[in-house]
Structure formats: C-alpha cells, structure tokens
Design an enzyme around this catalytic site. Structure first.
Site, PDB file in Angstrom:
ATOM      1  N   ASP A 126       0.090   4.971   0.988  1.00  0.00           N
ATOM      2  CA  ASP A 126       0.110   5.918   2.147  1.00  0.00           C
ATOM      3  C   ASP A 126      -0.102   5.209   3.465  1.00  0.00           C
ATOM      4  O   ASP A 126      -1.007   4.446   3.790  1.00  0.00           O
ATOM      5  CB  ASP A 126      -1.179   6.830   2.153  1.00  0.00           C
ATOM      6  CG  ASP A 126      -1.401   7.675   0.851  1.00  0.00           C
ATOM      7  OD1 ASP A 126      -0.253   8.007   0.475  1.00  0.00           O
ATOM      8  OD2 ASP A 126      -2.503   7.852   0.294  1.00  0.00           O
ATOM      9  N   ASP A 166       0.752  -1.112   0.240  1.00  0.00           N
ATOM     10  CA  ASP A 166      -0.005   0.153   0.024  1.00  0.00           C
ATOM     11  C   ASP A 166       0.884   1.210  -0.041  1.00  0.00           C
ATOM     12  O   ASP A 166       1.990   1.232   0.412  1.00  0.00           O
ATOM     13  CB  ASP A 166      -0.879   0.029   1.355  1.00  0.00           C
ATOM     14  CG  ASP A 166      -1.748   1.261   1.415  1.00  0.00           C
ATOM     15  OD1 ASP A 166      -2.553   1.577   0.473  1.00  0.00           O
ATOM     16  OD2 ASP A 166      -1.974   1.565   2.502  1.00  0.00           O
TER      17      ASP A 166
END
Length: 182
Positions: A14, A12
């Site tokens: 952020d 991922d």
C-alpha cells in the site's frame, strides 16, 4: 550495488504498488495500482530480479476484512502484474494490529526474517522500497537497503522525518530506474 548480490527487490504494498487509503484497502475493487508501478515491476522482472512483497495488513486484526478478502486483493494485484509481464514471487503479510506486539509487524523485521529463512536469501544490501518510516526501519533492521517513495505516506514520512538518510524517489518507477542503473 546489485552486481555483488542476488537480484532481489522487496516492496511494500500500500502506497508503493497501489494507492493507499487511511480507511484501508478493504476489497479488490478498492485496490488500484499507482501509475507506473506495474511497469516498474515488469522492468525488474525482465531484468531478472526476484520481487517479494512485505506488507502490514492490520485491517484483518481490526475486522475490516478477512484473509479470504486479502487473498482476493492479492490475486487482483498478481493478475495485473502478470498481465504486464511482471512477476511477484511471494507476498508476506502481517495480519496483526499494533497492540498485538507481534514480531512480524513492521517496523520489526520478522517478515524479512521469514522471507530470508523460507527462500534461503541473504538480504544484506537488497533494496527494500517503502513509503513509511516503519518500512525503512524494518528494512534496515534486516540488513536490507531502504529506499523511500513519495507516493502513499511517503511525503508524510518526509515531513515527520526531514533528516532521513535514505534515497528518496517520486514513485516506484523512479526507484526502479535507480536500481537498474546503479
């Protein structure tokens, strides 16, 4: 764990690679790497891993930034990663908001499926590192092995889901150490 499968790691963005914000990362200037994350990507690259990023970017649907700004943010990330000797092979993003009910927004596995189809990959058992419950759900739905980091929304995820049955690491660097030594 990784000897029987192609060396792939899915990240991922952020809260895993860069500092997260409840106000969204809306410009390249706001994108700041989490300490150790660029080194972690470098280690994976040097060990022959292919690294892919799968990220929800609902700030586009909400009008906080457009695709050209997202591209500039990603260019900054790629430049910093490459300056350390790392490589991210591709970035898949969902531009939709939760009310769009698309198939690509995590927790749905649509972006994982797109990655699988575009690159002809088997994602069964591939480590997928995230900081939110939706990251873990999407990874599991795609057959990948979810790992949670406590950075970003990770501690909040643990608080709301104390009985999670996934490996938990303080940050991306620690998760990568686990992957490399498993």
């Amino acid at each position: 764990m990784t000897d029987l499968i192609e060396r792939i790691v899915i990240l991922d963005r952020d809260g895993v690679i860069n500092e997260d914000s409840d106000d969204y990362i809306k410009s390249p200037e706001e994108w700041e790497p989490i300490p150790g994350s660029l080194e972690a990507i470098e280690l994976l690259t040097r060990r022959g891993y292919r690294i892919f990023v799968i990220t929800n970017q609902s700030g586009i649907a909400r009008g906080y930034f457009d695709v050209s700004v997202l591209d500039a943010i990603h260019q900054k990330m790629l430049t910093l990663v490459e300056a350390r000797g790392g490589k991210i092979e591709a970035i898949f993003h969902c531009p939709h908001g939760p009310e769009d009910f698309c198939d690509c927004r995590k927790p749905k596995p649509g972006l994982f499926e797109a990655l699988k189809e575009q690159y002809g990959l088997n994602l069964i058992g591939v480590p997928a590192i995230g900081d939110s419950f939706r990251d873990l759900e999407a990874a599991r739905a795609a057959g990948a092995t979810p790992l949670l980091v406590e950075t970003g929304k990770g501690l909040r995820t643990l608080k709301h889901h104390p009985d999670l049955d996934v490996p938990v690491f303080s940050n991306l660097y620690e998760a990568v150490q686990h992957i490399l030594h498993s």
